[in-house]
Design a protein around this motif. Structure first.
Motif, PDB file in Angstrom:
ATOM      1  N   ASP A  94     -12.920 -32.455  25.967  1.00  0.00           N
ATOM      2  CA  ASP A  94     -14.227 -32.967  25.583  1.00  0.00           C
ATOM      3  C   ASP A  94     -14.599 -34.098  26.543  1.00  0.00           C
ATOM      4  OD1 ASP A  94     -16.519 -33.796  24.368  1.00  0.00           O
ATOM      5  OD2 ASP A  94     -15.564 -34.514  22.530  1.00  0.00           O
ATOM      6  N   TRP A  95     -15.206 -33.735  27.664  1.00  0.00           N
ATOM      7  CA  TRP A  95     -15.510 -34.707  28.707  1.00  0.00           C
ATOM      8  C   TRP A  95     -16.517 -35.756  28.250  1.00  0.00           C
ATOM      9  CZ3 TRP A  95     -12.314 -35.559  32.351  1.00  0.00           C
ATOM     10  CH2 TRP A  95     -11.498 -34.539  32.814  1.00  0.00           C
ATOM     11  N   ARG A  96     -17.398 -35.396  27.341  1.00  0.00           N
ATOM     12  CA  ARG A  96     -18.373 -36.366  26.833  1.00  0.00           C
ATOM     13  C   ARG A  96     -17.649 -37.537  26.177  1.00  0.00           C
ATOM     14  NH1 ARG A  96     -20.738 -37.565  22.039  1.00  0.00           N
ATOM     15  NH2 ARG A  96     -22.853 -38.389  22.106  1.00  0.00           N
ATOM     16  N   THR A  97     -16.669 -37.248  25.333  1.00  0.00           N
ATOM     17  CA  THR A  97     -15.902 -38.293  24.667  1.00  0.00           C
ATOM     18  C   THR A  97     -15.132 -39.129  25.678  1.00  0.00           C
ATOM     19  OG1 THR A  97     -15.695 -36.957  22.681  1.00  0.00           O
ATOM     20  CG2 THR A  97     -14.108 -38.737  22.954  1.00  0.00           C
ATOM     21  N   VAL A  98     -14.509 -38.477  26.640  1.00  0.00           N
ATOM     22  CA  VAL A  98     -13.738 -39.193  27.657  1.00  0.00           C
ATOM     23  C   VAL A  98     -14.642 -40.138  28.443  1.00  0.00           C
ATOM     24  CG1 VAL A  98     -12.390 -38.913  29.779  1.00  0.00           C
ATOM     25  CG2 VAL A  98     -11.981 -37.393  27.839  1.00  0.00           C
ATOM     26  N   VAL A  99     -15.805 -39.652  28.874  1.00  0.00           N
ATOM     27  CA  VAL A  99     -16.725 -40.482  29.657  1.00  0.00           C
ATOM     28  C   VAL A  99     -17.256 -41.635  28.815  1.00  0.00           C
ATOM     29  CG1 VAL A  99     -18.975 -40.483  30.816  1.00  0.00           C
ATOM     30  CG2 VAL A  99     -17.336 -38.662  31.279  1.00  0.00           C
ATOM     31  N   LEU A 100     -17.602 -41.383  27.559  1.00  0.00           N
ATOM     32  CA  LEU A 100     -18.090 -42.468  26.695  1.00  0.00           C
ATOM     33  C   LEU A 100     -17.022 -43.542  26.487  1.00  0.00           C
ATOM     34  CD1 LEU A 100     -20.150 -40.521  23.991  1.00  0.00           C
ATOM     35  CD2 LEU A 100     -21.025 -42.084  25.741  1.00  0.00           C
ATOM     36  N   LEU A 101     -15.769 -43.138  26.337  1.00  0.00           N
ATOM     37  CA  LEU A 101     -14.690 -44.125  26.190  1.00  0.00           C
ATOM     38  C   LEU A 101     -14.497 -44.926  27.479  1.00  0.00           C
ATOM     39  CD1 LEU A 101     -12.090 -42.099  24.117  1.00  0.00           C
ATOM     40  CD2 LEU A 101     -13.311 -44.148  23.387  1.00  0.00           C
ATOM     41  N   ILE A 102     -14.581 -44.264  28.619  1.00  0.00           N
ATOM     42  CA  ILE A 102     -14.463 -44.964  29.899  1.00  0.00           C
ATOM     43  C   ILE A 102     -15.600 -45.968  30.055  1.00  0.00           C
ATOM     44  CG2 ILE A 102     -14.640 -44.661  32.413  1.00  0.00           C
ATOM     45  CD1 ILE A 102     -13.065 -42.023  32.031  1.00  0.00           C
ATOM     46  N   VAL A 103     -16.806 -45.574  29.672  1.00  0.00           N
ATOM     47  CA  VAL A 103     -17.954 -46.486  29.742  1.00  0.00           C
ATOM     48  C   VAL A 103     -17.748 -47.676  28.812  1.00  0.00           C
ATOM     49  CG1 VAL A 103     -20.418 -46.694  29.192  1.00  0.00           C
ATOM     50  CG2 VAL A 103     -19.602 -44.759  30.526  1.00  0.00           C
TER      51      VAL A 103
END
Length: 161
Positions: free
Chosen positions: A83-92
């Motif tokens: 789930d790349w959306r979740t990964v990117v949101l956590l990185i942000v």
């Protein structure tokens, strides 16, 4: 063969981190006091040495054919995509915290971190989540200050907190 290379890569990574910790520990001064007769060096030296021991033991296990058991995934579908959306949101969320902690202070940046992480992981309680995020940031701020004697940055709230 590829699996073995990956496992040996983990061994090399653990060994490199162990060496890095040991080298860094040697740069720590010998400051001791009556309250702390041992000083700050033994713990990182112990951790670095243990990392090297784990790397060697793991390499021996891999060389003898040992492999890790694949996760059965009790409640996780191992065939599903990332789930790349979740990964990117956590990185942000973590990146914003790193950038904003000095100018805004821990309470504001920590609140954004906790709220952003909860949102990324699926929380949709739009009134409760920010209240919990601010509460966690305040508890950690005062927990560090009062409990540990470590002052986190207050930022724009300097003098208010």
């Amino acid at each position: 063969m590829t699996k073995d290379r990956a496992q040996y890569g983990v061994c090399a990574f653990l060994a490199a981190i162990g060496v890095l910790v040991l080298v860094d520990a040697t740069t720590i001064g010998h400051a001791t006091s009556s309250n702390d007769p041992i000083g700050p060096r033994p713990v990182p030296i112990l951790i670095g040495a243990l990392l090297l021991v784990v790397a060697v033991v793991y390499a021996i296990d891999v060389s003898r054919g040992g492999t890790g058991k694949e996760e059965d995934g009790e409640d996780v579908d191992l065939t599903s995509r990332i789930d790349w959306r979740t990964v990117v949101l956590l990185i942000v969320a973590f990146g914003l915290n790193a950038v904003l902690i000095e100018p805004l202070g821990w309470v504001i940046s920590g609140s954004l971190l906790f709220w952003g992480s909860a949102y990324a992981l699926g929380s949709r309680k739009h009134l409760l989540t920010p209240v919990i995020a601010v509460s966690l940031a305040l508890v950690t701020f005062y927990g560090f200050a009062i409990g540990l004697g470590v002052n986190l940055p207050a930022g724009v709230l300097q003098g208010i907190l």
